[in-house]
Design a protein around this motif. Structure first.
Motif, PDB file in Angstrom:
ATOM      1  N   LEU A   1      -9.406   1.763   6.035  1.00 51.18           N
ATOM      2  CA  LEU A   1      -8.480   1.684   7.164  1.00 51.18           C
ATOM      3  C   LEU A   1      -7.720   2.975   7.441  1.00 51.18           C
TER       4      LEU A   1
ATOM      5  N   PHE B   1      -6.937  -9.611  -1.562  1.00 53.13           N
ATOM      6  CA  PHE B   1      -7.282  -8.571  -0.596  1.00 53.13           C
ATOM      7  C   PHE B   1      -6.452  -8.669   0.682  1.00 53.13           C
TER       8      PHE B   1
ATOM      9  N   HIS C   1      -7.893   0.839   0.540  1.00 53.24           N
ATOM     10  CA  HIS C   1      -7.219   0.774   1.836  1.00 53.24           C
ATOM     11  C   HIS C   1      -7.430   2.066   2.621  1.00 53.24           C
TER      12      HIS C   1
ATOM     13  N   VAL D   1       0.828  -1.206   0.000  1.00 54.28           N
ATOM     14  CA  VAL D   1       0.000   0.000   0.000  1.00 54.28           C
ATOM     15  C   VAL D   1       0.862   1.256   0.000  1.00 54.28           C
TER      16      VAL D   1
ATOM     17  N   PHE E   1      -3.891  -7.135   1.377  1.00 54.86           N
ATOM     18  CA  PHE E   1      -3.399  -5.815   1.789  1.00 54.86           C
ATOM     19  C   PHE E   1      -4.343  -5.134   2.775  1.00 54.86           C
ATOM     20  N   LEU E   2      -5.553  -5.672   2.953  1.00 58.34           N
ATOM     21  CA  LEU E   2      -6.497  -5.115   3.925  1.00 58.34           C
ATOM     22  C   LEU E   2      -6.395  -5.794   5.286  1.00 58.34           C
ATOM     23  N   ASP E   3      -5.556  -6.802   5.386  1.00 64.88           N
ATOM     24  CA  ASP E   3      -5.408  -7.534   6.644  1.00 64.88           C
ATOM     25  C   ASP E   3      -4.355  -6.851   7.502  1.00 64.88           C
ATOM     26  N   THR E   4      -4.814  -6.092   8.485  1.00 73.00           N
ATOM     27  CA  THR E   4      -3.893  -5.359   9.360  1.00 73.00           C
ATOM     28  C   THR E   4      -3.627  -6.089  10.659  1.00 73.00           C
TER      29      THR E   4
ATOM     30  N   LYS F   1      -6.514  -0.164  -5.271  1.00 70.97           N
ATOM     31  CA  LYS F   1      -6.212  -0.813  -3.993  1.00 70.97           C
ATOM     32  C   LYS F   1      -5.811   0.215  -2.938  1.00 70.97           C
ATOM     33  N   ASP F   2      -5.028   1.206  -3.331  1.00 72.20           N
ATOM     34  CA  ASP F   2      -4.629   2.247  -2.378  1.00 72.20           C
ATOM     35  C   ASP F   2      -5.844   3.029  -1.890  1.00 72.20           C
TER      36      ASP F   2
END
Length: 211
Positions: free
Chosen positions: A124, A153, A120, A57, A155-158, A116-117
């Protein structure tokens, strides 16, 4: 007595050992995720799979005005325009496997990263990251891609707790522009990578439901 072929083989072995040592040293200097992505890109095709490296990201500062511009820009990329600009290069049919980098033009790669950016940032992002939106109510995104495509997805897992896997609660602005941005980003991500005929995603107002 050593002949010419022996000397050549010996020299090749010496050079090969030095190259391997140098390559190893350079790989150790690279980010861990990058090395994993490269390995997946090499290994997955051998098993008939398309690797989906986790997107890195890039922070996207947002205000009400810049969000409106971003949503308008993504929405303008209809399926017809993507085809006209040759963004996809002989991709698999919708409903088939993921669309990999080999089937995307450089322009498509840029559009996919931007989508995607934005997703995100909307789900988030916070003020510390430059996302300055006056959020007035809470909404819930339920996202259910096929299991073999869920890694797109990642990149959405924080690592932060969520209601359930595939559910993301986010703040919405007065005119619903955040939700519009989420939908626009998901549509483009699906068209350029996930490759489902219909990507199941639902946005609902949980403030009203809880009230």
């Amino acid at each position: 007595m050593t002949d010419l072929h022996d000397l050549v083989r010996s020299a090749q072995a010496d050079v090969g050992a030095r190259v391997v040592a140098e390559l190893r040293a350079r790989l150790l200097d690279q980010p861990h995720e990058w090395v994993v992505d490269q390995l997946l890109g090499e290994i997955a095709p051998r098993f008939g799979l398309v690797a989906a490296p986790v997107h890195r990201v890039t922070g996207l500062p947002l205000t009400r005005c810049t969000l409106a511009d971003a949503v308008a820009q993504l929405t303008a990329w209809t399926s017809e325009r993507l085809d006209a600009e040759c963004c996809l290069l002989a991709p698999p049919a919708p409903g088939g496997p993921l669309i990999g980098p080999a089937h995307r033009s450089p322009l498509a790669e840029v559009l996919l990263a931007e989508a995607k950016d934005l997703l995100h940032a909307l789900l988030l992002g916070d003020e510390a990251g430059g996302v300055r939106l006056r959020r007035v109510r809470r909404c819930l995104l339920t996202l259910a891609p096929p299991a073999d495509k869920a890694a797109v997805f990642g990149f959405l897992d924080t690592g932060t707790p969520r209601r359930a896997l595939g559910e993301f609660e986010f703040g919405e602005v007065e005119d619903g522009l955040v939700g519009s941005g989420v939908v626009a980003a998901l549509r483009l991500i699906n068209r350029l990578e996930v490759n489902e005929v219909v990507l199941y995603a639902r946005v609902e107002d949980v403030t009203a439901a809880e009230g």
